[in-house]
Design a protein around this motif. Sequence first.
Motif, mmCIF file in Angstrom:
data_model
loop_
_atom_site.group_PDB
_atom_site.id
_atom_site.type_symbol
_atom_site.label_atom_id
_atom_site.label_comp_id
_atom_site.label_asym_id
_atom_site.label_seq_id
_atom_site.Cartn_x
_atom_site.Cartn_y
_atom_site.Cartn_z
ATOM 1 N N LYS A 123 163.820 69.586 79.791
ATOM 2 C CA LYS A 123 164.347 70.913 79.481
ATOM 3 C C LYS A 123 164.953 70.891 78.086
ATOM 4 N N MET A 124 164.694 71.894 77.301
ATOM 5 C CA MET A 124 165.356 72.022 76.001
ATOM 6 C C MET A 124 165.385 73.503 75.673
ATOM 7 N N ARG A 125 166.496 74.133 75.989
ATOM 8 C CA ARG A 125 166.577 75.594 75.838
ATOM 9 C C ARG A 125 166.398 76.019 74.387
ATOM 10 N N GLY A 126 165.711 77.102 74.217
ATOM 11 C CA GLY A 126 165.629 77.723 72.898
ATOM 12 C C GLY A 126 164.537 77.204 72.006
ATOM 13 N N GLN A 127 163.783 76.241 72.480
ATOM 14 C CA GLN A 127 162.708 75.737 71.635
ATOM 15 C C GLN A 127 161.625 75.106 72.497
ATOM 16 N N PRO B 268 169.140 71.196 69.177
ATOM 17 C CA PRO B 268 169.890 72.419 68.869
ATOM 18 C C PRO B 268 171.389 72.134 68.731
ATOM 19 N N GLU B 269 171.950 72.647 67.649
ATOM 20 C CA GLU B 269 173.382 72.468 67.430
ATOM 21 C C GLU B 269 174.160 73.195 68.510
ATOM 22 N N PHE B 270 175.279 72.627 68.918
ATOM 23 C CA PHE B 270 176.195 73.155 69.944
ATOM 24 C C PHE B 270 175.566 73.144 71.347
ATOM 25 N N SER B 271 174.476 72.439 71.502
ATOM 26 C CA SER B 271 173.856 72.391 72.839
ATOM 27 C C SER B 271 174.598 71.398 73.726
ATOM 28 N N PHE B 272 174.389 71.534 75.025
ATOM 29 C CA PHE B 272 175.052 70.723 76.047
ATOM 30 C C PHE B 272 173.945 69.946 76.747
ATOM 31 N N THR C 266 171.089 82.246 64.828
ATOM 32 C CA THR C 266 170.255 81.195 64.245
ATOM 33 C C THR C 266 170.711 79.852 64.789
ATOM 34 N N ILE C 267 169.789 79.170 65.408
ATOM 35 C CA ILE C 267 170.128 77.858 65.965
ATOM 36 C C ILE C 267 169.705 76.772 64.980
#
Lengths: 501, 141
Positions: free
Chosen positions: A206-210, A26-30, A6-7
């Motif tokens: 770019k925004m991974r996961g969403q 997103p939490e913990f994203s870089f 769960t992000i």
Amino acid sequence: MNHTATIQRLGTGVPGLDEVLGGGLPEFSFNLIAGAPGCGKTTLAHQMMFAMATPERPAIYFTVLGEPPLKMLRYQQQFSYFDSTAINRSIRFVNLSDDTLKGDLGAVLQRIVAEVRAHDSALVFVDSFRSVVLASTTEGKPNHALQQFVQQLGVLMTSWQATTFLIGEYFAESDANPVFTVCDGLIWLRQSVERNSMVRKMEIVKMRGQSSLPGLHTFRITSAGIQVFAPARAAAIDDRPDSGALDFRLGMGVPGLDDMLGGGLPRGYSLLVAGPSGSGKSVLAAAFLAEGARRGESGVIAAFERRPNPFYNRALAELIRSDRVALVDPQAPDLSIDEIVRLLLDEIHRLKATRVVIDSLSGFELAIAPTFRADFRESLARLVMALAHAGVSVLMTSELEDRYTDLRFSPYGTAFLTDAIIVQRYIEVHSEIRRVMAVVKVRGSTHSHELREFTISTEGICIGDKLPDYVGLLGGRPTTHHPVQEWVSNPPAGMGTVPAS
Amino acid sequence: MEDTFSPRIAATLNHRLGQDATSPHIADVVVAVYREIEGALTPIVGPGGVVALYQRSLHLAKATHHWIDISSPAQTPRVDFSTLRTLLAQQTDETALAGGVEILERFSRLLVSLIGLSLSEQLLGAVWIQPPAGSPVQDAP
């Protein structure tokens, strides 16, 4: 049971940015915040940091070789989001200039990791990351050292459960930079300059996961910080109330006009009032708002030509003064359509307004930055759609030069966008300029097709009768309608038609 | 508001020096306070930033105390306090104290002028002690 990760998404605290990002960060994203100097990277980073950092989720801001920390702190505290009491509590600044100058990326990485561990930082900012890149290359180090650095930093920070932001000056997206590959999110800030205007734009590359919103989104920097103007479609929430619109009609505040419209303007409709300068479009718009107020409805007017004042419309000025009608008076230069939509929607929501006036489209076009004018028609369609989705009824005025050779309703070809159209024209009768008005269109509804004369007095618009003795009114110079011609064209029953000579 | 640190600087020196302080003792205390300032600011503005502020404060203090004449290279990796300590220790007790207070006040005002009182307080608040409540503000002994 759901076994997928769960992000959590962090609210950035930047108005409009969460919508553009697709629901937050997103939490913990870089992440990488990139753009040319002066485009607002550091401001964006600070605004997010002050909003997200808490004693339980502390932030650490590494300054490298870019803007000197003293100057950065000096200028950043001019923004209202800057909270001095957070410094050394939930926010810590660490200068890495000495470590970076040595060009040893390994040592820089070790220092970052040590500081993050020492302060248990959950939010990590490195500004400017380009300095790190340059420091690594000036020493003649091979590029894979940088790639290794970025890779390790990404792994270490994510493993440490830190949400990380690298702030860097990149002038072209074509830069072959390993950080583009490693990062989860890439926010690109731009300054679009055209003629004498500058517009700030943001792109979530770019925004991974969403699913972030594609395209360029305008933003503005004020003393409150950055505000991003999400596209109107994204801003609109409610579905358009299609069903039953024709059952609920709005009074126009002009005697006789409701009948011409087939019983008033259907709720949620957009109405275009087109006519030449001085024909009475703004007077009609003011009457529309005044009638709403009389029925207990609130309104919003976007005045692009002149600010309503007691000298030319006392009733409207009073409604604005008493906050029954909100005035959107966009004075800021280089506006975007999305910004205007945001201003309108904010006022609509504040007053729970049901009626909106845009006076006029001509002034509107002049108010927006040149870079948007080429797409004005499309942008206008977005605006109309967004307002319709908000459930309000909209009256737009459009100045139209009388040409008398063709019947046009809008210089932008926007007539098809609106649900209803009223056209006003000047005509010449007995060496006098007189005004006529007609309802041209009310979508899905019967309406009058009469061309009615009207006058304007201190009491407002007074709609008169048709001018049955004249023909060719839309040509501007009507001629007298002769009964003989009528008789010739439509002879009584039993008589043949007389050919025209 | 800009002078808010002055009574706290005086109170801090007062507290640390006690009665009848000699110029070598004053020099040690002023340098010790400066080292605490350096410790608080270096992580944030970097050692180079602290050197620049220190040198500027000496330059400003020289306008009222001409004997504070310490020329040092513009670019040094760290603040070199030895020259200041020697200079203060060479003065009379009264002159050393006045000079020490002046340098610290100049430094504080300089920082406030750059980053504001609120942030300066946040960064250096731990260095200064509050004057005793209810007592009139006094100069350092």
